[in-house]
Design a protein around this motif. Structure first.
Motif, PDB file in Angstrom:
ATOM      1  N   LYS B  67      57.949  54.902  66.200  1.00  0.00           N
ATOM      2  CA  LYS B  67      56.474  54.297  65.960  1.00  0.00           C
ATOM      3  C   LYS B  67      55.407  55.143  66.311  1.00  0.00           C
ATOM      4  O   LYS B  67      54.381  54.792  65.649  1.00  0.00           O
ATOM      5  CB  LYS B  67      56.675  53.110  66.788  1.00  0.00           C
ATOM      6  N   GLN B 277      51.411  49.774  59.180  1.00  0.00           N
ATOM      7  CA  GLN B 277      51.004  48.411  59.703  1.00  0.00           C
ATOM      8  C   GLN B 277      49.629  48.731  60.510  1.00  0.00           C
ATOM      9  O   GLN B 277      49.680  48.545  61.639  1.00  0.00           O
ATOM     10  CB  GLN B 277      52.279  47.920  60.463  1.00  0.00           C
ATOM     11  N   THR B 308      53.726  48.963  71.154  1.00  0.00           N
ATOM     12  CA  THR B 308      53.732  48.318  69.754  1.00  0.00           C
ATOM     13  C   THR B 308      55.289  47.889  69.677  1.00  0.00           C
ATOM     14  O   THR B 308      55.501  46.558  69.339  1.00  0.00           O
ATOM     15  CB  THR B 308      53.406  49.235  68.506  1.00  0.00           C
ATOM     16  N   SER B 312      56.393  43.872  69.748  1.00  0.00           N
ATOM     17  CA  SER B 312      57.420  43.254  68.870  1.00  0.00           C
ATOM     18  C   SER B 312      58.553  42.432  69.344  1.00  0.00           C
ATOM     19  O   SER B 312      59.196  41.517  68.697  1.00  0.00           O
ATOM     20  CB  SER B 312      57.406  44.013  67.672  1.00  0.00           C
ATOM     21  N   GLN B 315      58.790  38.834  71.017  1.00  0.00           N
ATOM     22  CA  GLN B 315      58.623  37.455  70.085  1.00  0.00           C
ATOM     23  C   GLN B 315      59.934  36.618  70.319  1.00  0.00           C
ATOM     24  O   GLN B 315      59.863  35.643  70.144  1.00  0.00           O
ATOM     25  CB  GLN B 315      58.395  38.060  68.520  1.00  0.00           C
ATOM     26  N   SER B 321      53.306  37.750  69.375  1.00  0.00           N
ATOM     27  CA  SER B 321      53.280  39.621  69.486  1.00  0.00           C
ATOM     28  C   SER B 321      51.943  39.882  69.564  1.00  0.00           C
ATOM     29  O   SER B 321      51.561  40.913  69.741  1.00  0.00           O
ATOM     30  CB  SER B 321      53.990  39.987  68.333  1.00  0.00           C
ATOM     31  N   ASP B 325      48.671  42.911  70.979  1.00  0.00           N
ATOM     32  CA  ASP B 325      47.301  43.568  70.136  1.00  0.00           C
ATOM     33  C   ASP B 325      46.443  43.367  71.306  1.00  0.00           C
ATOM     34  O   ASP B 325      45.433  44.185  71.380  1.00  0.00           O
ATOM     35  CB  ASP B 325      47.322  42.693  69.189  1.00  0.00           C
TER      36      ASP B 325
END
Lengths: 307, 353
Positions: B67, B277, B308, B312, B315, B321, B325
């Motif tokens: 990522k 993204q 990140t 994710s 969740q 999620s 952020d």
């Protein structure tokens, strides 16, 4: 039948343009003071979600609009604090503001996804399918009229009042403004918060009238268009309004193209306003020898002692 | 009456950006915890799960680093452009353009040697990114058009082009729910080093060293710094500042394009709107928060990759999620605020003379 379709297009254009214009006007005021705030997208989201939550819980439109404006204004003061008081980079702070605004609003609005609004913003007359231009204008809600009022008053404010002159002085040459005894930090702080408040109003218009419901990321890039509009308009309210109408027209036109029997790809039509903005920006820069109307001090932090 | 003035510190701690990031991270985790508590979650439980699933095993570490690859590559590009004091807000579009250029070459050529093909494809993605910033670069050096705005607007044009391609000419008939282009063949997938870590990470590391050398050790980097520092000095030194800025922009855009190419060949394997993204935007922040230092970008980019992934996976616990952020954004704001105290000192001045 043709009239109804045409008026429907005009109606959608005005609605899309209103949203874009209010946010762009806020950014225009902020940028006039020399502060670039790239967080418009985040501020609209905050205004949109707080306004919607208030409307669902209280059913009071006036209160919802007020809450939306104030919370987005408060949110933008974070950018003001970091860039004006702490002199950090405006580009970076603005981008973080976007991420924070989008994620925070998604968290706040989690329980409100799919909720129905108990109220709607009143308009002069209730007309479902307007058949002529007058009816289209009458069927717009109060925020539309407010945006026209804001356009005229901001143009007046910037050109004719002390506040406008101060704003321009600070944005063009903050050192000179400072030596003339103006409080640069205060002026910039106020301009940033006013800009945030207007973004919040755009957000309220989005959730209480334009869409009207709440879902994550529903601003879908409109904040960035607002930023482009300010440049399109050369930092002038009336020209920004023309830009908003153009972008609004294209936003309204794209979903209708197919019903009109055009073979154009709607996806390509959608990018034309951006291409037009770039071309206009380049032409303006060449034509005016680098003077696009941008405040000279935009993006540059002001240091008192570096006099 | 006393007034307070700011003064830039003459000696700034070398590690100040790193310390500010740590301070920011603790602020971010603090605020994240408060939000988790209001949502009825146990912060310690959530954070330990995030930690375990993002860096707890070889598999998860390699996923996190994967990522990080686009963030680091695009961030490096932004840092090169910033050495001439210009901003590239268009990395997001350049990432997509890298993928589009790569796919264009892929569907229009015969594959003889897969390994050689991968090299060609990645070079093409670099060129794609550079082409994407070509117009803003020309407009900047020839006419002085603000590059923040043009690069930003190009994001929308390129993403619009992507949507057009995946819904029209390149549409995969097999992909019904999510419009996307046809997958590239398995023979051009980037191989993995260990776990799930793709060779992209090696490319990424080499680029970090390369950019560090370019910026800090080479003549070109020196000329870039002078061009960005003062127009007059550049003229006295006989440096063509505009030319340097132009080249820097093309390299920077190219690196973002390469990020898109690596992401396509190692992760998504096809062009779609999910190719990036928001990597391009996050990369700007990663680059800025590290003071545009290549190794800093490498380190902080890797941490962001983990964050990140951690965001994710929570969740699955029923945690939004978006909390990740919020933690990311508050970390960055915290780091900016902390940075202030490392770079400035506040002086009290008496105005009674």
């Amino acid at each position: 039948m043709f009239d109804i379709q045409l008026m429907g297009l005009l109606n959608a254009t005005l609605q899309a343009a209103t949203l874009l214009f209010i946010a762009a006007l806020g950014e225009l005021i902020t940028e006039k003071s020399g502060i670039l705030n790239l967080g418009v997208e985040g501020m609209i989201s905050i205004g949109a979600v707080t306004g919607f939550i208030t409307a669902v819980n209280t059913g009071n439109i006036f209160l919802s609009v007020l809450v939306g404006i104030l919370s987005a204004s408060l949110f933008s003061s974070l950018h003001a604090f970091v860039t004006i008081i702490l002199k950090q980079d405006q580009t970076v702070s603005g981008l973080i503001l976007t991420i924070l605004g989008l994620s925070l609003s998604a968290l706040m609005g989690k329980q409100y996804v799919g909720k129905k609004l108990p109220v709607k913003i009143e308009s002069l007359g209730n007309i479902d399918e307007p058949t002529n231009i007058i009816e289209v204008f009458i069927s717009q809600n109060y925020i539309f009229y407010l945006s026209i009022f804001l356009m005229i008053s901001t143009a007046y404010l910037l050109k004719k009042t002390m506040f406008g002159r101060r704003l321009e002085a600070v944005g063009e040459d903050s050192r000179a403004a400072d030596s003339m005894g103006l409080n640069v930090n205060k002026t910039q702080f106020i301009a940033t918060c006013v800009g945030g408040g207007l973004s919040g109003l755009a957000g309220v218009y989005l959730t209480l009238s334009y869409v009207p419901y709440w879902t994550d990321n529903m601003t879908s890039g409109r904040g960035w268009i607002a930023l482009a509009l300010v440049i399109f308009g050369g930092w002038k309210p009336y020209r920004t309004a023309i830009g908003a109408l153009l972008f609004g027209f294209l936003e309204a036109l794209v979903p209708r193209l197919q019903t009109y029997g055009f073979e154009l790809s709607p996806y390509l039509v959608k990018i034309t306003p951006y291409a037009i903005t770039i071309i206009i920006l380049v032409v303006l820069t060449i034509y005016k020898g680098g003077r696009t109307g941008a405040p000279s001090n935009i993006g540059i932090p002001f240091f008192r002692e570096s006099r | 009456m006393n007034k307070y003035l700011l003064s830039k510190k003459i000696v700034i701690n070398e590690l100040s950006t790193f310390y500010s990031f740590l301070i920011g991270l603790s602020i971010g985790i603090g605020i994240g915890s408060i939000i988790l508590l209001t949502q009825g979650q146990n912060p310690i439980e959530v954070f330990s799960l995030m930690l375990r699933l993002s860096v707890g095993s070889v598999k998860s570490i390699s996923t996190s680093l994967n990522k990080a690859i686009p963030l680091i590559l695009a961030g490096l590009g932004i840092s090169i452009i910033n050495s001439v004091k210009l901003w590239n807000i268009g990395a997001e579009g350049q990432i997509f353009m890298g993928g589009i250029a790569l796919n264009f070459l892929y569907i229009n050529t015969e594959i003889s040697s897969p390994n050689l093909m991968i090299v060609y494809l990645l070079i093409t993605s670099f060129i794609g990114g550079a082409v994407c910033i070509l117009f803003p670069a020309i407009a900047k050096v020839l006419f002085g058009v603000n590059e923040i705005i043009t690069t930003l607007l190009f994001n929308y044009i390129i993403i619009g082009l992507t949507i057009y391609l995946v819904n029209g000419p390149w549409k995969d008939p097999g992909s019904l729910n999510f419009p996307a282009a046809t997958y590239v063949g398995k023979e051009v997938y980037l191989p993995t080093v260990f776990g799930r870590l793709s060779y992209g990470f090696i490319i990424c590391f080499l680029c970090t060293i390369g950019v560090h050398y370019l910026k800090e050790k080479s003549v070109f980097g020196y000329e870039l710094r002078i061009s960005g520092g003062s127009a007059l000095t550049a003229i006295y030194a006989g440096i063509n500042a505009k030319q340097k800025a132009f080249i820097a922009m093309l390299i920077g855009g190219g690196l973002a394009g390469l990020a898109g190419g690596v992401e396509l060949l190692s992760q998504t394997h096809r062009v779609s709107t999910g190719l990036s993204q928001g990597f391009g935007y996050t990369a700007i922040i990663v680059a800025a928060i590290t003071g545009m230092r290549p190794f800093g970008i490498f380190l902080v980019g890797s941490l962001f990759g983990a964050l990140t992934i951690g965001g994710s996976v929570i969740q699955t616990m029923g945690v939004s999620s978006y909390i990740a952020d919020v933690i990311q954004a508050t970390t960055l704001f915290g780091a900016l605020i902390a940075q202030f105290f490392f770079t400035y000192k506040i002086i009290k001045v008496s105005e009674d003379v």
